[in-house]
Scaffold this active site. Structure first.
Site, short mmCIF file in Angstrom:
data_model
loop_
_atom_site.label_atom_id
_atom_site.label_comp_id
_atom_site.label_asym_id
_atom_site.label_seq_id
_atom_site.Cartn_x
_atom_site.Cartn_y
_atom_site.Cartn_z
N GLY A 50 0.84 -1.19 0.00
CA GLY A 50 0.00 0.00 0.00
C GLY A 50 0.88 1.23 0.00
O GLY A 50 2.07 1.15 -0.31
N TYR A 58 1.57 2.94 2.67
CA TYR A 58 2.29 3.08 3.94
C TYR A 58 2.99 1.81 4.38
O TYR A 58 4.00 1.86 5.07
CB TYR A 58 1.33 3.54 5.04
CG TYR A 58 0.68 4.85 4.69
CD1 TYR A 58 1.32 6.05 4.97
CD2 TYR A 58 -0.56 4.90 4.08
CE1 TYR A 58 0.74 7.25 4.62
CE2 TYR A 58 -1.15 6.10 3.73
CZ TYR A 58 -0.49 7.27 4.01
OH TYR A 58 -1.07 8.46 3.67
N GLY A 59 2.41 0.67 4.01
CA GLY A 59 2.97 -0.58 4.51
C GLY A 59 3.17 -1.60 3.41
O GLY A 59 2.64 -1.47 2.31
N VAL A 71 2.92 -5.78 2.95
CA VAL A 71 2.28 -6.86 3.69
C VAL A 71 2.82 -8.21 3.23
O VAL A 71 2.91 -8.49 2.04
CB VAL A 71 0.74 -6.78 3.52
CG1 VAL A 71 0.05 -7.84 4.35
CG2 VAL A 71 0.24 -5.39 3.90
N TYR A 131 -6.17 -12.84 5.03
CA TYR A 131 -7.39 -12.97 4.23
C TYR A 131 -7.01 -13.49 2.85
O TYR A 131 -6.39 -12.78 2.06
CB TYR A 131 -8.12 -11.61 4.15
CG TYR A 131 -8.64 -11.23 5.51
CD1 TYR A 131 -9.92 -11.59 5.91
CD2 TYR A 131 -7.83 -10.57 6.44
CE1 TYR A 131 -10.39 -11.30 7.19
CE2 TYR A 131 -8.29 -10.27 7.72
CZ TYR A 131 -9.57 -10.64 8.09
OH TYR A 131 -10.01 -10.36 9.35
N ASP A 159 -10.23 6.41 4.57
CA ASP A 159 -9.55 5.87 3.39
C ASP A 159 -10.33 4.66 2.87
O ASP A 159 -9.76 3.60 2.62
CB ASP A 159 -8.10 5.52 3.71
CG ASP A 159 -7.22 5.40 2.47
OD1 ASP A 159 -7.68 5.78 1.37
OD2 ASP A 159 -6.08 4.93 2.60
N ARG A 186 -9.32 -1.27 -2.13
CA ARG A 186 -8.05 -1.90 -1.74
C ARG A 186 -7.94 -2.05 -0.23
O ARG A 186 -7.06 -2.76 0.26
CB ARG A 186 -6.86 -1.09 -2.25
CG ARG A 186 -6.75 -1.13 -3.76
CD ARG A 186 -5.32 -1.01 -4.24
NE ARG A 186 -5.27 -1.31 -5.66
CZ ARG A 186 -5.24 -0.38 -6.62
NH1 ARG A 186 -5.22 0.90 -6.32
NH2 ARG A 186 -5.20 -0.73 -7.88
N ASP A 218 -7.16 -1.45 7.11
CA ASP A 218 -6.29 -0.29 6.90
C ASP A 218 -6.80 0.97 7.61
O ASP A 218 -7.40 1.86 6.99
CB ASP A 218 -6.10 -0.02 5.40
CG ASP A 218 -4.99 1.01 5.17
OD1 ASP A 218 -4.44 1.53 6.17
OD2 ASP A 218 -4.68 1.28 4.00
#
Ligand code: ADP
Ligand code: MG
Ligand code: MG
Length: 361
Positions: free
Chosen positions: A43, A45-46, A48, A114, A165, A169, A183
């Site tokens: 994403g 910011y992160g 995964v 998930y 947000d 996604r 998120d």
């Protein structure tokens, strides 16, 4: 000799497989989570990865030190009372800080894995039937309605929270195709001891966050009503929810009888492509008041289609105060789920032949 040779070869093969496996996955220990460095998502910011915690498959969201604030915020939202008891909120397991090899801090959030990933990925490869489509959207809406609600249960207090947000996604899909809201890096408490209370130099920080494609017209136009911040930020979430409905129902096979279901598209992708700029969105959505077009196949004004289109329009209304609340949207989705497309469309045809237009209740 042959037996010995066979054993030796088998041993070599097993060792090679084991080493290869470890090298491929680059096993690394993160606290008690062993992370196989299999990237499952990225994403803003992160990053995964998939990991294992006590033999359970988990997802590990890694934040660099530059995104510490996003991590702290997401962790604090997941830690709010009652949040983790909700079926439509992503399931958080733990959060941790550690040092990288070169000594910089990094942060991680461990959560349920998930298997289908995010909603937009799922929809880009699968179509969905009517009842699944309703269930997916209902789940997301139920999660958002819960997030927006201030709750007191015994000595537990859950403030109202804006997600800020909402995008396809940031919705994750379970194996049974039910959906959860995820998120929370930009989420904001709206009530309680630390509610949002904008002072002038905070105005930008409060209004202009999120994903440009899903930004409401009042955010794009810099006209967010900060006098009632709580209502305004909930309305911004509901605007994005309307776009999400459009993306999802466009992949519903029953809504395109006798023709191919259109390819998956993000909202405004047809108009502005994959990377719309803030200015382009501003012109299209805030100034020209443009919204995603309904497919030709939805022209027919059956009860189902009319009700569906109205729900979307009532979510993405230009006038923020005229939008549905997430709670109302949840009720609409419940009603929609109860309508069988086939019978509703059929009834409408019959009524049209008798030249009596069907009225929505
Ligand atoms: P960011 O804050 O950087 O946007 P997200 O939390 O949205 O990060 O995660 C980025 C992507 O990683 C998601 O869009 C999704 O595709 C994937 N992802 C995130 N969490 C999970 C999870 N628990 N299980 C499976 N995929 C996930
Ligand atoms: Mg995200
Ligand atoms: Mg985020």
């Amino acid at each position: 000799l042959i037996a010995l040779l066979t054993v030796a070869i088998a041993a070599v093969v097993i060792i090679a497989l084991f080493l290869g496996h470890r090298m491929m996955r680059g096993l690394a220990d993160v606290g008690s989570v062993s992370v196989c460095w299999q990237l499952i998502g990225r994403g803003r910011y992160g990053t995964v990865f998939r990991g294992c915690l006590h033999e359970r498959c988990v997802a590990v969201k890694l934040f660099s030190s530059a995104n510490r604030q996003n991590y702290v915020n997401e962790r604090s939202i997941y830690s709010l009372p009652l949040l983790q008891q909700h079926d439509n909120i992503a399931h958080f397991l733990s959060a941790d800080e550690r040092k990288t090899a070169d000594g910089r801090p990094e942060f991680l959030i461990v959560m349920d894995f998930y298997p289908h990933g995010c909603l937009s990925r799922y929809l880009s490869v699968h179509t969905v039937d009517w009842s699944t489509c309703c269930r997916m959207n209902h789940g997301v809406t139920r999660g958002l309605a819960f997030l927006h609600t201030e709750l007191n249960r015994g000595d537990q207090y859950k403030p109202a929270v804006a997600h800020r947000d909402v995008t396809s996604r940031n919705i994750l899909v379970r194996a049974d195709l039910s959906c959860v809201l995820a998120d929370f890096g930009l989420s904001m408490r709206l009530t309680g001891s630390r509610p949002c209370c904008p002072v002038d130099n905070d105005t930008m920080a409060i209004s202009e966050v999120g994903t440009v494609r899903y930004m409401a017209p009042e955010v794009l136009g810099g006209a967010l009503n900060l006098r009632d911040c709580e209502a305004a930020l909930k309305q911004v979430d509901v605007y994005a929810l309307g776009l999400l409905y459009w993306e999802t129902f466009r992949r519903c096979s029953e809504l395109f009888p006798g023709e191919a279901v259109p390819e998956y598209q993000l909202a405004f992708q047809a108009e502005l492509g994959n990377h719309p700029s803030f200015e382009e969105m501003q012109i299209l959505v805030a100034r020209e008041k443009f919204r995603p077009r309904f497919p030709e196949a939805w022209k027919e004004n059956s009860l189902v289609l009319r009700s569906l289109k109205e729900t979307m329009e009532d979510c993405w209304d230009q006038d923020a105060e005229a939008r549905l609340t997430a709670q109302c949207a949840e009720e609409r989705l419940c009603e929609l789920a109860l309508l069988s497309t086939h019978t509703a469309i059929q009834n409408h045809r019959n009524l049209c032949h008798a030249s009596s237009p069907l009225q929505m209740g």
